[in-house]
Design a protein around this motif. Structure first.
Motif, PDB file in Angstrom:
ATOM      1  N   GLY A  65      -0.339   6.838   3.812  1.00 38.85           N
ATOM      2  CA  GLY A  65      -1.699   7.309   4.060  1.00 38.85           C
ATOM      3  C   GLY A  65      -1.780   8.200   5.281  1.00 38.85           C
TER       4      GLY A  65
ATOM      5  N   ARG B 285      -8.340   4.361  10.380  1.00 37.39           N
ATOM      6  CA  ARG B 285      -8.556   4.315   8.938  1.00 37.39           C
ATOM      7  C   ARG B 285      -7.708   5.386   8.277  1.00 37.39           C
ATOM      8  N   TYR B 286      -7.053   4.991   7.162  1.00 36.91           N
ATOM      9  CA  TYR B 286      -6.154   5.906   6.469  1.00 36.91           C
ATOM     10  C   TYR B 286      -6.655   6.183   5.059  1.00 36.91           C
ATOM     11  N   THR B 287      -6.141   7.262   4.474  1.00 38.78           N
ATOM     12  CA  THR B 287      -6.602   7.685   3.155  1.00 38.78           C
ATOM     13  C   THR B 287      -6.217   6.708   2.061  1.00 38.78           C
ATOM     14  N   ASN B 288      -5.273   5.800   2.329  1.00 43.14           N
ATOM     15  CA  ASN B 288      -4.884   4.813   1.312  1.00 43.14           C
ATOM     16  C   ASN B 288      -5.732   3.554   1.377  1.00 43.14           C
ATOM     17  N   GLY B 289      -6.801   3.578   2.182  1.00 41.74           N
ATOM     18  CA  GLY B 289      -7.698   2.433   2.265  1.00 41.74           C
ATOM     19  C   GLY B 289      -7.293   1.393   3.280  1.00 41.74           C
ATOM     20  N   GLN B 290      -6.171   1.602   3.960  1.00 40.99           N
ATOM     21  CA  GLN B 290      -5.703   0.643   4.949  1.00 40.99           C
ATOM     22  C   GLN B 290      -6.306   0.967   6.317  1.00 40.99           C
ATOM     23  N   SER B 291      -6.281  -0.025   7.191  1.00 39.89           N
ATOM     24  CA  SER B 291      -6.675   0.161   8.588  1.00 39.89           C
ATOM     25  C   SER B 291      -5.659  -0.541   9.465  1.00 39.89           C
TER      26      SER B 291
ATOM     27  N   SER C 149      -7.649   9.184   8.571  1.00 35.89           N
ATOM     28  CA  SER C 149      -8.907   9.762   8.107  1.00 35.89           C
ATOM     29  C   SER C 149     -10.071   9.477   9.042  1.00 35.89           C
TER      30      SER C 149
ATOM     31  N   TYR D 206       0.846  -1.189   0.000  1.00 36.56           N
ATOM     32  CA  TYR D 206       0.000   0.000   0.000  1.00 36.56           C
ATOM     33  C   TYR D 206       0.884   1.243   0.000  1.00 36.56           C
TER      34      TYR D 206
END
Length: 633
Positions: A517, A533-539, A520, A514
């Motif tokens: 991020g 939760r991050y802007t790159n879609g990861q958690s 978010s 990934y």
């Protein structure tokens, strides 16, 4: 005595009013637990005896007991608000003092710690840098730093290749050219096909023209042929004599096709170029002529493969070239259905030409031409700097190595950002499937893994972007790629690929990389795990809320601010994760309301008031009786 009895009743009723009033005052306090007064009667007693007077001495307050029953859970718009559904208390750190509460109105302070509205820090089980929860309890803290990128080291593709697809690739054998002049006897041959069948004997009679031979060959399954006859006058005739004849003016130039005369008008022709123009203007459309060798020779071609006869004569120039007949050549091709050409006699010019021919692929794989592959799927991967790249997998169905029995075969090509990788630019990987549609192997590997070791991450201009590149020559690459990775090498796992009679479909495709991020948002699970939760879609899990329970909950001592502290009567806390053992679960974006029943409390308020009035009446009556006695004189 009546005065004391009434006075004790006033005191008890006053306490009841206080407790009921406190319950009513906190009817909207989050996490508040209502209290109830417990009374006991009083009797005079002596040492080792119950006394002789059975008349009671009034009432006393034995205890004010809190009710820890579940309150209603209401939703809020704060993601960090939490409610406990079931048993347990939140653990709060109040500057070193441990308190316990059911009020889950939480937020984040300036240092990122999760706190309640009195700045008490919420305690839980902390997580490491990779998001793995530990059993270590401490103050929960939300990290607001950017999430560092992670390079892709594994891509797993779970997909189905449609077994009903046809083979797209066409393999052609170009025969060596067969000259009809070599067919001095009948040429007899047969065709061995890839499906195991053979053709009947095929005969090309001796003396056949190239045109005739091509017609016979074109009638055979899997073969195609074209015929041409080419004559270069500078080689077959004296080009000087021809030029002299044309210059003399009284010249006859004769061409025959299969013995039939082709009229050539030489009116005004005095040079080789003029003769070329006259031949091209003739009625024989299959004929063409051109100057070659810098204009010193003439080349004449019949594109149907007829026998071409040529002569010329000139009385003035004293030249007489007799008619000479030239035989054509046959160019033959075979498709993939032809396995071999066999002589049916002692020898065969056709069989020899097949054996000496060249194999070529007429529609070889081209990633830009979707007609050259059956299926394709793309996914995003990441380099060590977090830059994204597009990896595309192409699948081309091959002819079955077992003639369609038992084994199926596909070619696999891999491309990253438009460049073929894993050596598939020169040799694709071969995926073989069993008769039940399951993967047998990829290049002999039963695990179905393809290790990409030649990828150089590049920027949009096609230049290396500074990320980690391929392993050094001779450096061993093991799978799975060990952590932390140091090169761009990664694994494409096709072990779950199938080949069923169903449409091509990607059931699942996951890669572990990934980009960087920013934080978010936050989520909280039923187990109290706080996910970032991050802007790159990861958690990523940042920690887990801890809960505490007590053997004697009523032994806790309230200390205000909707909190309690441990006492000797409560026993030591039993600490664990939410939704384990007897501990309740966590409801995110929710709070537990006060468990006070306002209607019941208002009724209790009336009862306490009546009790107070009645006890006051007892005192008033006793006073009246006493006053009567005083007035006796």
């Amino acid at each position: 005595m009546a005065f004391n009895t009434g006075l004790s009743g006033l005191r008890a009723a006053s306490v009841d009013l206080d407790v009921t009033g406190n319950n009513i005052a906190n009817a909207s306090t989050v996490g508040f637990k209502g209290s109830k007064v417990q009374f006991g009667d009083l009797y005079a007693s002596g040492f080792l005896s119950g006394g002789t007077n059975p008349i009671g001495d009034g009432v006393r307050v034995q205890d004010v007991k809190q009710s820890f029953g579940q309150g209603n859970i209401s939703f809020t718009d704060n993601g960090l608000d939490m409610a406990i559904s079931g048993d347990g208390f939140f653990i709060l750190n109040n500057n070193g003092e441990i308190r316990y509460s059911r009020a889950g109105q939480f937020g984040i302070d300036k240092d990122g710690f999760v706190t309640n509205n009195q700045n008490m820090r919420v305690q839980g089980f902390t997580a490491d840098d990779d998001g793995n929860l530990s059993g270590i309890r401490g103050d929960l803290q939300i990290e607001t730093d950017n999430l560092a990128p992670r390079r892709t080291t594994n891509l797993r593709s779970d997909l189905n290749l449609d077994s009903r697809q046809s083979v797209l690739e066409s393999r052609v054998v170009d025969f060596q050219t067969v000259s009809m002049g070599d067919l001095t006897v009948d040429d007899v041959f047969r065709i061995a096909y890839s499906d195991g069948t053979n053709s009947p004997d095929i005969t090309i009679p001796a003396g056949s023209t190239a045109r005739d031979a091509a017609g016979i060959i074109n009638q055979q399954r899997g073969l195609s042929a074209s015929a041409t006859t080419a004559v270069t006058l500078g080689q077959e005739f004296s080009i000087t004599d021809l030029e002299d004849a044309l210059a003399a003016g009284d010249t006859e130039f004769r061409i025959e096709l299969d013995g039939q005369n082709v009229p050539i008008s030489l009116s005004g022709v005095s040079s080789l170029q003029g003769l070329v123009d006259a031949i091209n203007a003739s009625s024989a459309t299959s004929l063409s002529a051109s100057l070659v060798d810098g204009g010193s020779d003439i080349r004449i071609i019949d594109n149907r493969g007829s026998n071409v006869g040529i002569s010329f004569a000139s009385t003035d120039a004293g030249v007489n070239q007799p008619l000479e007949v030239f035989q054509g050549d046959v160019n033959i091709q075979s498709d993939r259905t032809v396995q071999d050409i066999l002589p049916a006699g002692a020898s065969s010019e056709i069989a020899d030409a097949f054996a000496g021919g060249d194999l070529r692929i007429t529609n070889s794989f081209n990633p830009l031409d979707q007609r050259t592959y059956n299926h394709a799927t793309s996914t995003t991967i990441f380099d060590s700097l977090g830059n994204s790249h597009e990896l595309t997998q192409f699948f081309v169905k091959n002819p079955s190595p077992g003639n369609g029995i038992g084994v199926s075969e596909w070619s696999v090509y891999l491309q990253i950002d438009g460049e073929l990788v894993a050596g598939t630019d020169t040799s694709p990987y071969t995926a073989r499937f069993n008769e039940d549609g399951t993967l047998q192997s990829i290049n002999g590997d039963p695990n179905g893994e393809i290790v990409i070791t030649d990828w150089i991450p590049k920027d949009p201009n096609g230049e290396p972007n500074g990320a980690d590149g391929p392993p050094l020559p001779g450096e061993e690459v093991v799978t799975p790629i060990p952590e932390p990775p140091t090169t761009s090498a990664f694994v494409v796992d096709l072990g779950n690929t199938t080949q069923y009679g169903a449409n091509f479909g990607v059931n699942d495709q996951r890669q572990n990389g990934y980009s960087t991020g920013r934080l978010s948002g936050l989520d909280v699970s039923d187990q109290g795990v706080i996910f970032a939760r991050y802007t790159n879609g990861q958690s990523k899990s940042l920690g887990q809320v801890a809960l505490a329970s007590f053997n004697n909950t009523n032994g806790l001592s309230p200390v205000g601010e909707t909190t309690w502290v441990e006492t000797f009567e409560s026993g030591q806390p039993i600490i664990g994760a939410p939704d384990t053992g007897t501990l309740g679960s966590i409801k995110a974006s929710s709070v537990e309301e006060s468990n006070v029943d306002l209607s019941a409390e208002l009724v209790n308020l009336i009862i306490a008031q009546r009790n107070y009035q009645a006890n006051a009446k007892t005192i008033e009556t006793s006073d009246a009786v006493t006053q009567t006695i005083i007035n006796l004189r």
